[in-house]
Design a protein around this motif. Structure first.
Motif, short mmCIF file in Angstrom:
data_model
loop_
_atom_site.label_atom_id
_atom_site.label_comp_id
_atom_site.label_asym_id
_atom_site.label_seq_id
_atom_site.Cartn_x
_atom_site.Cartn_y
_atom_site.Cartn_z
N GLU A 1 37.08 36.93 51.28
CA GLU A 1 38.31 36.83 50.49
C GLU A 1 38.96 35.45 50.63
OE1 GLU A 1 40.70 40.11 51.71
OE2 GLU A 1 39.10 41.54 51.37
N MET B 1 42.67 39.52 42.87
CA MET B 1 43.23 38.25 43.36
C MET B 1 43.68 37.35 42.22
SD MET B 1 40.70 37.21 46.46
CE MET B 1 40.44 38.30 47.85
N ALA C 1 48.97 35.11 46.51
CA ALA C 1 48.40 36.25 47.22
C ALA C 1 48.37 35.95 48.72
CB ALA C 1 47.00 36.56 46.71
N TYR D 1 43.42 39.87 52.26
CA TYR D 1 44.06 39.65 50.97
C TYR D 1 43.93 40.88 50.06
CZ TYR D 1 44.29 34.73 52.26
OH TYR D 1 44.57 33.56 52.91
N ILE D 2 43.00 41.75 50.37
CA ILE D 2 42.78 42.96 49.58
C ILE D 2 42.74 44.15 50.52
CG2 ILE D 2 41.18 44.22 48.11
CD1 ILE D 2 42.42 41.99 46.60
N SER E 1 46.63 44.05 46.27
CA SER E 1 46.91 42.70 46.76
C SER E 1 48.42 42.53 46.88
CB SER E 1 46.35 41.65 45.79
OG SER E 1 46.68 40.34 46.23
#
Length: 306
Positions: A33, A84, A93, A103-104, A286
């Motif tokens: 990510e 994203m 983000a 990030y996820i 996100s």
């Protein structure tokens, strides 16, 4: 009954977004990510490429925005990049060092996670990390289903202004007082629990109202008299019930090829119950900060203790 704003991408916009996803994946074969985010920021002009998304979100006035006609992918890495890209179109983000390190986040019914969203029971109305300070609290959530088949449950959505329409002035006056303590840290990598005293309703001229709910985080402050503590508890319960009523009215069963952009301060959210065996659902999330707030950290790995 009113509905939340909808943005339908054109076929040309859909194809361009699919091309951007492929470009990121091709140039980041390591599939991490951080690499995706670094490439997006260093090599793409997402704000101009996805100007319609940014414009719809800016104009939403505190509502969640339902984005439709997105490209669909079988590979979860491509869906992550899509999530994203949507986040970077409307802010920065971020990942949280003491929380998800990522990030996820994948949201799905699973026994492997302790997050409340990993179950199948009703996910009560809340704002994510509502107890955190303005310097780090996620201001926007981007939700993208990678899998959504069968009887997909509604994502419950309750804009603050709709919730306030259901509350009497007496209740709103209590919510405006710093009569609530937010206890946080027990589920984070902090050495001890932290307590902040705060109000649950903030109103500023020209801005959508801010409402705060976060599962059992908020309780009447310890210094209150018995009478005021009872008023505070009653106001919080009325807020929760009003939010659930609105959430069920305006909720959306998000399908694959769609997204919901949620202004976290101004729109509470939850999830309806999931009947085991009736659906398969993998939702990607996100967290997004405004650019000027993210810049304070010098990195998009944010400390919740900031």
């Amino acid at each position: 009954m009113r509905v939340l704003p909808v943005l339908d991408l054109t076929s040309e916009q859909q194809q361009r977004l699919a091309d951007l996803v492929e470009q990121v994946l091709t140039n980041c074969p390591g599939q991490t990510e951080f690499r995706y985010v670094s490439y997006i920021r260093g090599h793409l002009t997402v704000r101009s490429e996805l100007g319609s998304v940014a414009g719809a979100f800016t104009a939403s006035g505190g509502d969640a925005v339902h984005v439709r006609n997105l490209p669909q992918f079988d590979d979860v890495e491509r869906s992550k990049i899509l999530c994203m890209l949507l986040g970077e179109a409307i802010g920065t983000a971020v990942a949280y060092a003491e929380y998800n390190h990522s990030y996820i986040t994948d949201i799905r019914p699973t026994t492997l996670s302790t997050e409340k969203s990993s179950g199948v029971e009703l996910l009560s109305m809340h704002n994510d990390l509502a107890w955190a300070s303005d310097n780090c609290r996620p201001r926007t959530l981007v939700l993208v289903p990678h899998i959504a088949t069968g009887d997909v449950p509604k994502t419950l959505l309750a804009p603050a202004r709709d919730v306030l329409d259901l509350l009497p002035e007496e209740t709103k006056e209590v919510l405006r007082q710093p009569w609530f303590e937010a206890r946080s840290g027990s589920a984070l990598s902090w050495g001890h629990e932290r307590v902040r005293r705060m109000e649950l309703l903030i109103e500023a001229d020209g801005q959508p109202p801010v409402l705060r709910l976060n599962f059992g985080t908020f309780t009447p402050a310890a210094h209150l008299s018995a009478e005021d503590a009872e008023r505070a508890a009653r106001a919080q319960e009325e807020l929760s019930q009003a939010a659930l009523k609105v959430g069920r009215q305006l909720g959306i069963a998000i399908q694959k090829g769609e997204s919901v952009l949620i202004p976290n301060d101004h729109c509470m959210h939850g999830r309806d119950t999931i009947e085991p065996g009736t659906c398969e659902r993998l939702l990607l999330r996100s967290y997004v900060l405004p650019d000027d707030v993210a810049a304070l950290h010098g990195s998009s790995l944010v400390q919740l203790s900031s």
